[in-house]
Design a protein around this motif. Structure first.
Motif, PDB file in Angstrom:
ATOM      1  N   ASP A 459      28.657  40.756  46.545  1.00  0.00           N
ATOM      2  CA  ASP A 459      27.575  40.214  45.722  1.00  0.00           C
ATOM      3  C   ASP A 459      27.572  40.773  44.300  1.00  0.00           C
ATOM      4  OD1 ASP A 459      26.840  42.796  46.238  1.00  0.00           O
ATOM      5  OD2 ASP A 459      24.850  42.307  47.039  1.00  0.00           O
ATOM      6  N   GLY A 460      28.573  41.611  43.945  1.00  0.00           N
ATOM      7  CA  GLY A 460      28.658  42.157  42.599  1.00  0.00           C
ATOM      8  C   GLY A 460      27.988  43.502  42.427  1.00  0.00           C
ATOM      9  N   SER A 461      27.372  44.035  43.471  1.00  0.00           N
ATOM     10  CA  SER A 461      26.718  45.342  43.366  1.00  0.00           C
ATOM     11  C   SER A 461      27.736  46.459  43.600  1.00  0.00           C
ATOM     12  CB  SER A 461      25.582  45.449  44.388  1.00  0.00           C
ATOM     13  OG  SER A 461      26.092  45.334  45.713  1.00  0.00           O
ATOM     14  N   ILE A 462      27.342  47.692  43.271  1.00  0.00           N
ATOM     15  CA  ILE A 462      28.192  48.860  43.401  1.00  0.00           C
ATOM     16  C   ILE A 462      27.362  50.016  43.912  1.00  0.00           C
ATOM     17  CG2 ILE A 462      27.825  49.462  40.976  1.00  0.00           C
ATOM     18  CD1 ILE A 462      30.553  50.797  40.927  1.00  0.00           C
ATOM     19  N   LYS A 463      27.967  50.867  44.722  1.00  0.00           N
ATOM     20  CA  LYS A 463      27.316  52.085  45.209  1.00  0.00           C
ATOM     21  C   LYS A 463      28.286  53.258  45.059  1.00  0.00           C
ATOM     22  CE  LYS A 463      24.101  49.977  48.496  1.00  0.00           C
ATOM     23  NZ  LYS A 463      23.629  49.929  49.905  1.00  0.00           N
ATOM     24  N   ILE A 464      27.710  54.444  44.801  1.00  0.00           N
ATOM     25  CA  ILE A 464      28.493  55.682  44.676  1.00  0.00           C
ATOM     26  C   ILE A 464      28.052  56.597  45.805  1.00  0.00           C
ATOM     27  CG2 ILE A 464      29.151  57.569  43.145  1.00  0.00           C
ATOM     28  CD1 ILE A 464      29.804  54.828  42.039  1.00  0.00           C
ATOM     29  N   GLY A 465      28.999  57.144  46.548  1.00  0.00           N
ATOM     30  CA  GLY A 465      28.652  58.043  47.649  1.00  0.00           C
ATOM     31  C   GLY A 465      29.896  58.611  48.298  1.00  0.00           C
ATOM     32  N   GLN A 466      29.663  59.280  49.388  1.00  0.00           N
ATOM     33  CA  GLN A 466      30.752  59.879  50.150  1.00  0.00           C
ATOM     34  C   GLN A 466      31.207  58.892  51.221  1.00  0.00           C
ATOM     35  OE1 GLN A 466      30.701  63.264  53.391  1.00  0.00           O
ATOM     36  NE2 GLN A 466      30.609  64.235  51.366  1.00  0.00           N
ATOM     37  N   TRP A 467      32.517  58.631  51.240  1.00  0.00           N
ATOM     38  CA  TRP A 467      33.047  57.668  52.189  1.00  0.00           C
ATOM     39  C   TRP A 467      33.005  58.236  53.610  1.00  0.00           C
ATOM     40  CZ3 TRP A 467      33.791  52.711  52.213  1.00  0.00           C
ATOM     41  CH2 TRP A 467      34.559  52.119  53.225  1.00  0.00           C
ATOM     42  N   GLY A 468      32.517  57.403  54.542  1.00  0.00           N
ATOM     43  CA  GLY A 468      32.384  57.826  55.921  1.00  0.00           C
ATOM     44  C   GLY A 468      31.008  58.338  56.257  1.00  0.00           C
ATOM     45  N   VAL A 488      28.160  65.554  42.269  1.00  0.00           N
ATOM     46  CA  VAL A 488      26.714  65.640  42.523  1.00  0.00           C
ATOM     47  C   VAL A 488      26.469  64.974  43.870  1.00  0.00           C
ATOM     48  CG1 VAL A 488      24.394  65.052  41.731  1.00  0.00           C
ATOM     49  CG2 VAL A 488      26.215  65.535  40.056  1.00  0.00           C
ATOM     50  N   ASP A 489      25.946  65.733  44.769  1.00  0.00           N
ATOM     51  CA  ASP A 489      25.695  65.231  46.116  1.00  0.00           C
ATOM     52  C   ASP A 489      24.216  65.435  46.447  1.00  0.00           C
ATOM     53  OD1 ASP A 489      25.807  64.371  48.700  1.00  0.00           O
ATOM     54  OD2 ASP A 489      27.184  65.928  49.413  1.00  0.00           O
ATOM     55  N   ASN A 490      23.526  64.303  46.595  1.00  0.00           N
ATOM     56  CA  ASN A 490      22.096  64.333  46.904  1.00  0.00           C
ATOM     57  C   ASN A 490      21.327  65.120  45.848  1.00  0.00           C
ATOM     58  OD1 ASN A 490      19.823  63.653  48.411  1.00  0.00           O
ATOM     59  ND2 ASN A 490      20.001  65.437  49.775  1.00  0.00           N
ATOM     60  N   GLY A 491      21.725  64.906  44.597  1.00  0.00           N
ATOM     61  CA  GLY A 491      21.017  65.537  43.486  1.00  0.00           C
ATOM     62  C   GLY A 491      21.450  66.947  43.174  1.00  0.00           C
ATOM     63  N   GLN A 492      22.388  67.537  43.884  1.00  0.00           N
ATOM     64  CA  GLN A 492      22.808  68.916  43.683  1.00  0.00           C
ATOM     65  C   GLN A 492      24.259  68.967  43.174  1.00  0.00           C
ATOM     66  OE1 GLN A 492      20.614  71.438  44.045  1.00  0.00           O
ATOM     67  NE2 GLN A 492      19.119  69.838  44.553  1.00  0.00           N
ATOM     68  N   ALA A 524      18.528  57.315  41.780  1.00  0.00           N
ATOM     69  CA  ALA A 524      17.726  57.048  42.975  1.00  0.00           C
ATOM     70  C   ALA A 524      17.276  55.601  43.022  1.00  0.00           C
ATOM     71  CB  ALA A 524      16.524  57.993  42.995  1.00  0.00           C
ATOM     72  N   LYS A 525      17.149  54.920  41.885  1.00  0.00           N
ATOM     73  CA  LYS A 525      16.764  53.505  41.853  1.00  0.00           C
ATOM     74  C   LYS A 525      17.948  52.577  42.085  1.00  0.00           C
ATOM     75  CE  LYS A 525      12.959  54.276  38.633  1.00  0.00           C
ATOM     76  NZ  LYS A 525      12.380  53.906  37.304  1.00  0.00           N
ATOM     77  N   ASP A 552      24.047  60.950  43.188  1.00  0.00           N
ATOM     78  CA  ASP A 552      25.423  61.064  43.677  1.00  0.00           C
ATOM     79  C   ASP A 552      26.341  60.753  42.493  1.00  0.00           C
ATOM     80  OD1 ASP A 552      25.070  61.606  46.527  1.00  0.00           O
ATOM     81  OD2 ASP A 552      24.239  59.562  46.643  1.00  0.00           O
ATOM     82  N   GLY A 553      27.265  61.598  42.263  1.00  0.00           N
ATOM     83  CA  GLY A 553      28.169  61.411  41.122  1.00  0.00           C
ATOM     84  C   GLY A 553      29.577  61.892  41.447  1.00  0.00           C
TER      85      GLY A 553
END
Length: 605
Positions: A459-468, A488-492, A524-525, A552-553
C-alpha cells in the motif's frame, strides 16, 4: 722468389732449402754451422750465448699469453728488426718475448709494437733470404742477412690469392709479422695488441685498431671481450634466468589482465559515482574490502572541535516561514532540542519543504549542531508525514543486482508527485550489511532475524523495526531492506560513544569516526525521520534520531560518495527540480540515472 743457404734463387713455390736446424748444446758443429762428423762438443754459437736466448734466461721468460702461437713461415727482416728493438728497449711490456710451441718448437711472437721509435731503421718489405755468415751477438748474420722465408707480394694461382696479403694465423693470434710503410706494424699486430689489452704507442692513429675494435672475424664481443674481463654466464644459468623472468612476466600479465578485465565494467558502468568510488566498489566486490577499509581508516582525519557556524550555515538554519496557525500542532513534529550548549537562532526548528493541497506541510527539515564538541558543523533532519506519502524501494543494478520489476532509476513517467529520495544501506554483496534483501517475491540475500530492517508494504507504507520481532514476512510485504542492527530500539540508544567496529555495527569504518553518515527512523505516530551530516559518529547519529522523535532507528549508508537526500519541487509536477539537503558529493539528479545501489523514492499519495 725464395733463396737457399748458398744464395741460389728458386722460383716461387719451388723447392726451398730446408730450414736450418739449431744445434743443441752438446752437438758438434763444423765451420758452416752444421754438425761435424765427430760428434764431439764444440764451442757454442753466439745465439746460444746470448743472455736473452740462454737456457736459464729462457726458463725465466714470462708467458704473456697462455695460448701457444703457431709457427709463421712468412717472417721478414723487418719482423726481426722490430723484435731486436723490443729486446733492447728497457720499457718492454711484460709478455713480449719468445713463446714455446707445443712439441718443443720455439718462435718469437710479440703482442705489442714500437711504432714511432727514433732509432728504428725503416726496412723494405722486399728484403728477404738467407744470409751467408753466422749470427752476431745480436742474433743476426754479420752481413745483415736473415734466416727465414721472406714476405712476397700477393700472387694469384688457380683463381686464389697467395702470399703476404692472405690472412695469417699469427695475425689472428696477435703475432706481428708485417710493418706498414712508415715502420709501424700492420693492422694485424695492432689487433693482436688490442686483444691482449695492451695499447702501443700507435694507439689512436687513424686506421689503427684499438681495444674496442672488433676482432678479425668482424664481430665484436667474442673472445676479445671475455679476455677483457667480461663475465661469461654459463648456459644453465642463462636458462634459469630466462625461466625466472618469464615466470615473473607471466604473473604480472595475469594479474594486470585480471584487474583490467574485472575493473572495466565498474569504470564503464552508468551512474554518477566518482572514479575513486568505482574503484573502491570493485575492491569490495573482489575480496579487497579489507584493503579499502584499511585505506579509509588510514586516510581518516577527525573534524575540528569547537568554533562557531559561518554565515552560510546560519542561513541554512532559517529556512521557509512557519505554517499558518490554522494547522493543528498535533499534525506537526515538535522542534528538536539542540545537543550543543548555547543558543543559535533557528537551530532545531522545523521548516516546511513540501505542502499538500491544503497548504499543510508533509515534508519538513531542520538543522542543528550534532554534539557539544563539533560546534562548527551541522547535522540535517527531515520529517515526512507517512499518511500523505508513498514509499518505494528501488534496487540498484549492482546492489543487489539482477533483474527486478522496479527500475534502478526514476523514469520520466515516475517523476510526477515525487517529493524526496534517500540512499540505501551497506552493500549486501559482499555482505557488508550483515543482513539480507527481499523484493517482488524474490530473495536476493537471505533475511537475518534480529537485524534492523526497512519494510515496504504494497500500500506504499513503510515501517522500521527489528526483523523477526517487530516485522515478519507476510503477503502484504513488497520489499525488505536490512542493514546492521537497530541504533534506537524502543526509544533507547543501543550504541555507546566508544563503540567501534563489530559484527553488530559492521566492519566498514570505525563507528567512533566522525564521517558522513545517514540513518532512518520511525516515530511513535508512524512518521519517518531521516538524519544525515558531514561529520557524525554512530553514537551522534543515534542521538540525533532519538532527538528527532524516532522510537526505532537504523543506520544507512556512510561516506560522502553514498550519502544523499534530495527533495523535489517546481512549477511542473511531471518534471520536478531536485535540491540537495546539504552539500554532499553526489549530484542532485543522481537517481534520474541508473543507480548502482538501492534507494528509496517518496511520492505524494
Amino acid at each position: 722468389m725464395t733463396y737457399g743457404s748458398d744464395g741460389a734463387e728458386y722460383p716461387d713455390y719451388g723447392s726451398p732449402a730446408p730450414h736450418p736446424q739449431h744445434p743443441g748444446p752438446y752437438q758438434a758443429q763444423d765451420a758452416a754451422g752444421y754438425p761435424g762428423p765427430g760428434g764431439d762438443r764444440v764451442e757454442r754459437r753466439a745465439f746460444e750465448q746470448d743472455p736473452y736466448y740462454g737456457d736459464a734466461t729462457r726458463r725465466a721468460q714470462p708467458r704473456g699469453f697462455s695460448r701457444p702461437e703457431p709457427y709463421d713461415p712468412f717472417q721478414t727482416r723487418a719482423h726481426d728488426e722490430a723484435a731486436q728493438r723490443r729486446r733492447e728497449d728497457p720499457y718492454q711490456e711484460p709478455g713480449q718475448g719468445r713463446r714455446r710451441q707445443g712439441g718443443g718448437q720455439e718462435q718469437r711472437g710479440y703482442g705489442g709494437y714500437d711504432a714511432g721509435r727514433p732509432d728504428g731503421p725503416a726496412r723494405a718489405r722486399g728484403e728477404r733470404g738467407y744470409g751467408d755468415g753466422g749470427y752476431d751477438e745480436g742474433g743476426r748474420y754479420p752481413d745483415g742477412g736473415e734466416r727465414g722465408y721472406g714476405a712476397s707480394p700477393p700472387r694469384e694461382r688457380d683463381g686464389r690469392t697467395y702470399g703476404s696479403a692472405r690472412p695469417r694465423t699469427g695475425d689472428r693470434l696477435g703475432a706481428t709479422s708485417l710493418l706498414d710503410e712508415d715502420g709501424l706494424p700492420a693492422n694485424g699486430a695492432v689487433a693482436g695488441a688490442a686483444r691482449r689489452g695492451q695499447a702501443g704507442p700507435g694507439a689512436g692513429r687513424p686506421g689503427a685498431a684499438g681495444p674496442e675494435d672488433p676482432d678479425d672475424s668482424g664481430q665484436s664481443g667474442g673472445r676479445s671481450n671475455r679476455r677483457r674481463g667480461k663475465k661469461v654466464v654459463p648456459p644453465h644459468v642463462r636458462r634459469r634466468r630466462k625461466i625466472v623472468w618469464r615466470s615473473v612476466l607471466g604473473v604480472f600479465l595475469v594479474f594486470f589482465g585480471y584487474v583490467g578485465i574485472t575493473l572495466y565494467p565498474y569504470l564503464a558502468a552508468p551512474g554518477t559515482d566518482r572514479l575513486a568510488a568505482r574503484v573502491a566498489e570493485w575492491g569490495r566486490d573482489h575480496y579487497l574490502g579489507w584493503a579499502v577499509t584499511w585505506l579509509e581508516n588510514a586516510s581518516y582525519k577527525p573534524p575540528p572541535t569547537g568554533g562557531g557556524l559561518d554565515s552560510g550555515q546560519l542561513a541554512q538554519l532559517q529556512g521557509a516561514p512557519a505554517p499558518s496557525p490554522t494547522v493543528k500542532a498535533a499534525d506537526l513534529p515538535a522542534n528538536i532540542t539542540p545537543l550543543a550548549a548555547g543558543t543559535v537562532a533557528g537551530e532545531g526548528i522545523w521548516h516546511p519543504v513540501t505542502m499538500d493541497a491544503q497548504g499543510v506541510p508533509i515534508v519538513e527539515k531542520a538543522a542543528l549542531r550534532p554534539d557539544a564538541q563539533h560546534t562548527s558543523n551541522l547535522a540535517y533532519v527531515v520529517w515526512m508525514n507517512q499518511k500523505e506519502l508513498r514509499f518505494t524501494l528501488h534496487p540498484g543494478y549492482q546492489q543487489p543486482g539482477g533483474t527486478w520489476q522496479t527500475a534502478d532509476s526514476i523514469s520520466q513517467s515516475d517523476r510526477a508527485g515525487l517529493v524526496a529520495t534517500w540512499n540505501g544501506g551497506f552493500k549486501v554483496r559482499p555482505d557488508d550489511a550483515l543482513a539480507g534483501f527481499y523484493m517482488d517475491g524474490r530473495t536476493a540475500v537471505p533475511l537475518v532475524t534480529g537485524k534492523a530492517a526497512e519494510v515496504f508494504y504494497t500500500d506504499g507504507s513503510i515501517k522500521i523495526g527489528q526483523w523477526g520481532r517487530d516485522e515478519t514476512m507476510g503477503p502484504k510485504i513488497k520489499a525488505v531492506r536490512q542493514n546492521l542492527s537497530l541504533l534506537v530500539d524502543n526509544g533507547q540508544v543501543t550504541v555507546g560513544p566508544g563503540d567501534g567496529s563489530s559484527s553488530q555495527w559492521g566492519y566498514t569504518i570505525k563507528n567512533s569516526y566522525f564521517i558522513a553518515r545517514s540513518g532512518v527512523g520511525m516515530t511513535a505516530k508512524g512518521d519517518i525521520v531521516y538524519v544525515s551530516g558531514r561529520f557524525l559518529s554512530v553514537y551522534t547519529l543515534a542521538k540525533l534520531l532519538q532527538a528527532a522523535g524516532a522510537v526505532d532507528g537504523m543506520e544507512l549508508d556512510i561516506n560522502p560518495d553514498w550519502v544523499s537526500f534530495m527533495t523535489y519541487a517546481g512549477p511542473d509536477p511531471a518534471n520536478p527540480t531536485p535540491t540537495k539537503l546539504w552539500d554532499f558529493v553526489q549530484p542532485a539528479g543522481r537517481y534520474f540515472q541508473p543507480s548502482d545501489r538501492d534507494f528509496v523514492a517518496v511520492h505524494k499519495r
